[in-house]
Write an enzyme that holds these catalytic residues in place. Sequence first.
Site, PDB file in Angstrom:
ATOM      1  CB  SER A  13      -0.881   0.093   1.324  1.00  0.00           C
ATOM      2  OG  SER A  13      -1.590   1.250   1.191  1.00  0.00           O
ATOM      3  CB  THR A  65      -8.478  -1.399   2.525  1.00  0.00           C
ATOM      4  OG1 THR A  65      -8.403  -1.534   1.269  1.00  0.00           O
ATOM      5  CG2 THR A  65      -7.231  -2.292   3.193  1.00  0.00           C
ATOM      6  CE  LYS A  69     -12.163   0.562   1.590  1.00  0.00           C
ATOM      7  NZ  LYS A  69     -12.371   1.025   0.535  1.00  0.00           N
ATOM      8  CG  ASN A  90     -12.203   5.177   3.791  1.00  0.00           C
ATOM      9  OD1 ASN A  90     -12.733   5.962   4.446  1.00  0.00           O
ATOM     10  ND2 ASN A  90     -11.154   5.637   2.818  1.00  0.00           N
ATOM     11  N   GLY A 132     -16.947  -3.143  -3.217  1.00  0.00           N
ATOM     12  CA  GLY A 132     -16.562  -2.293  -2.130  1.00  0.00           C
ATOM     13  C   GLY A 132     -16.395  -1.057  -2.368  1.00  0.00           C
ATOM     14  CB  ALA A 133     -13.599   0.679  -4.768  1.00  0.00           C
ATOM     15  N   GLY A 244      -6.793   6.595 -11.784  1.00  0.00           N
ATOM     16  CA  GLY A 244      -7.172   5.933 -10.444  1.00  0.00           C
ATOM     17  C   GLY A 244      -6.328   6.669  -9.445  1.00  0.00           C
TER      18      GLY A 244
HETATM   19  P1  NAD Z   1     -14.659  -5.775  -5.141  1.00  0.00           P
HETATM   20  O1  NAD Z   1     -14.165  -7.172  -5.475  1.00  0.00           O
HETATM   21  O2  NAD Z   1     -15.219  -5.537  -3.967  1.00  0.00           O
HETATM   22  O3  NAD Z   1     -15.600  -5.337  -6.600  1.00  0.00           O
HETATM   23  C1  NAD Z   1     -15.349  -5.575  -7.782  1.00  0.00           C
HETATM   24  C2  NAD Z   1     -16.578  -5.755  -8.512  1.00  0.00           C
HETATM   25  O4  NAD Z   1     -16.525  -5.736  -9.788  1.00  0.00           O
HETATM   26  C3  NAD Z   1     -17.434  -7.049  -8.086  1.00  0.00           C
HETATM   27  O5  NAD Z   1     -18.817  -6.622  -7.645  1.00  0.00           O
HETATM   28  C4  NAD Z   1     -17.411  -7.938  -9.401  1.00  0.00           C
HETATM   29  O6  NAD Z   1     -18.307  -8.751  -9.519  1.00  0.00           O
HETATM   30  C5  NAD Z   1     -17.202  -6.897 -10.730  1.00  0.00           C
HETATM   31  N1  NAD Z   1     -16.504  -7.370 -11.654  1.00  0.00           N
HETATM   32  C6  NAD Z   1     -15.382  -7.772 -11.733  1.00  0.00           C
HETATM   33  N2  NAD Z   1     -15.069  -7.981 -12.840  1.00  0.00           N
HETATM   34  C7  NAD Z   1     -15.836  -7.507 -13.921  1.00  0.00           C
HETATM   35  C8  NAD Z   1     -16.088  -7.413 -15.367  1.00  0.00           C
HETATM   36  N3  NAD Z   1     -15.310  -7.765 -16.155  1.00  0.00           N
HETATM   37  N4  NAD Z   1     -17.218  -6.705 -15.622  1.00  0.00           N
HETATM   38  C9  NAD Z   1     -18.186  -6.381 -14.700  1.00  0.00           C
HETATM   39  N5  NAD Z   1     -18.116  -6.435 -13.458  1.00  0.00           N
HETATM   40  C10 NAD Z   1     -16.894  -6.963 -12.756  1.00  0.00           C
HETATM   41  O7  NAD Z   1     -13.438  -4.837  -5.320  1.00  0.00           O
HETATM   42  P2  NAD Z   1     -13.101  -3.156  -4.887  1.00  0.00           P
HETATM   43  O8  NAD Z   1     -12.751  -3.340  -3.439  1.00  0.00           O
HETATM   44  O9  NAD Z   1     -14.439  -2.692  -5.317  1.00  0.00           O
HETATM   45  O10 NAD Z   1     -11.993  -2.845  -6.120  1.00  0.00           O
HETATM   46  C11 NAD Z   1     -12.202  -2.669  -7.188  1.00  0.00           C
HETATM   47  C12 NAD Z   1     -10.836  -2.180  -7.818  1.00  0.00           C
HETATM   48  O11 NAD Z   1     -10.809  -0.737  -7.371  1.00  0.00           O
HETATM   49  C13 NAD Z   1      -9.640  -2.774  -7.411  1.00  0.00           C
HETATM   50  O12 NAD Z   1      -8.728  -2.859  -8.476  1.00  0.00           O
HETATM   51  C14 NAD Z   1      -8.968  -1.719  -6.345  1.00  0.00           C
HETATM   52  O13 NAD Z   1      -7.589  -1.972  -6.251  1.00  0.00           O
HETATM   53  C15 NAD Z   1      -9.460  -0.363  -7.139  1.00  0.00           C
HETATM   54  N6  NAD Z   1      -9.526   0.288  -5.775  1.00  0.00           N
HETATM   55  C16 NAD Z   1      -8.939   1.832  -6.137  1.00  0.00           C
HETATM   56  C17 NAD Z   1      -9.277   2.673  -5.160  1.00  0.00           C
HETATM   57  C18 NAD Z   1      -8.734   4.012  -5.268  1.00  0.00           C
HETATM   58  O14 NAD Z   1      -8.534   4.844  -4.314  1.00  0.00           O
HETATM   59  N7  NAD Z   1      -8.475   4.333  -6.614  1.00  0.00           N
HETATM   60  C19 NAD Z   1      -9.749   2.337  -4.060  1.00  0.00           C
HETATM   61  C20 NAD Z   1     -10.463   1.048  -3.808  1.00  0.00           C
HETATM   62  C21 NAD Z   1     -10.282   0.191  -4.693  1.00  0.00           C
END
Ligand code: NAD
Length: 278
Positions: A13, A65, A69, A90, A132-133, A244
Amino acid sequence: MLIGLVGRGIQQSRTPRMHMAEGAAQGHRILYQILDADAFPRGEAPLEKIVDAAELCGFAGLNVTFPYKIDVMAFLDELSPNARAIGAVNTVVFRNGRRIGHNTDKWGFEEGFRRNLPDAKMGHVLQIGAGGAGVAVAHALLSLGADRLTITDTNTARAAALVTQLSQNAGAAQVDAIGLDQLPEIAPTGVVNATPMGMAKLPGSAYPVELLHPDLWVADIVYFPLETELLAAARAAGCRVLLGSGMAVYQAVRAYELFTGRKPDPMRMKATFDAFIS
Ligand code: NAD
């Protein structure tokens, strides 16, 4: 000041460095400790025990994280209005014997958006990913003024649940869910990837790149790599893009303020983040 990050698989991180460097620049010593549930010397520890231990040891607060969360809310005394509306925390602040939960992901996405795509037309926004995000991002898109927000996810139940939750805060905006097969049938003004697709370990694009055109703006919340396949294709198609890193930096900016009561310098925190990436 002691601060911690609780999650799984978080050894890489960038958040600890942003907080510690900002503290040092302000003459304020911060030790930001990674509490990685995948790497405790005695193996598994329940989340409640981790939160108790941090509070007992005098931590000022915790960032939280994946995958905690939502679960962490059971161990808090109070939620900020944002955290309550989003249903996820968070950032936890320990103050005067109370544990207060905040959600800075929403503000983080919003602020990154306002600063980097200030004139983007909100109109009809498509968000792919309701995890989650994605929940915080969807609330942010409504706050930013989307007239219509369409959610899609391979997990259709998750997309539908998010639409139900958003409907309570949507005001006049329309919120709906569609299947991935329906993407060619809609004409959004902006597209947001909130899935992990595009990460170094999950290459590809969740949005069909053949649907990109120069009038679209495209945002990705994946930041490793910063230039995902989707963003590279969007740039090539003439779209305005949002990286991002904006959300990642500004969630930390707001959390720093909550932990320390001091205003950080967002550009300095961004510089720390960028230096770490490069
Ligand atoms: P998560 O696993 O909780 O949710 C991801 C969602 O995407 C799931 O509901 C899944 O079913 C869906 N999904 C996956 N592949 C897919 C596809 N091809 N088409 C449609 N839906 C699809 O993950 P998260 O915690 O929400 O994180 C998602 C991404 O965001 C990660 O890569 C994480 O690193 C990134 N993230 C970035 C920040 C930031 O500050 N920029 C913060 C948190 C998370």
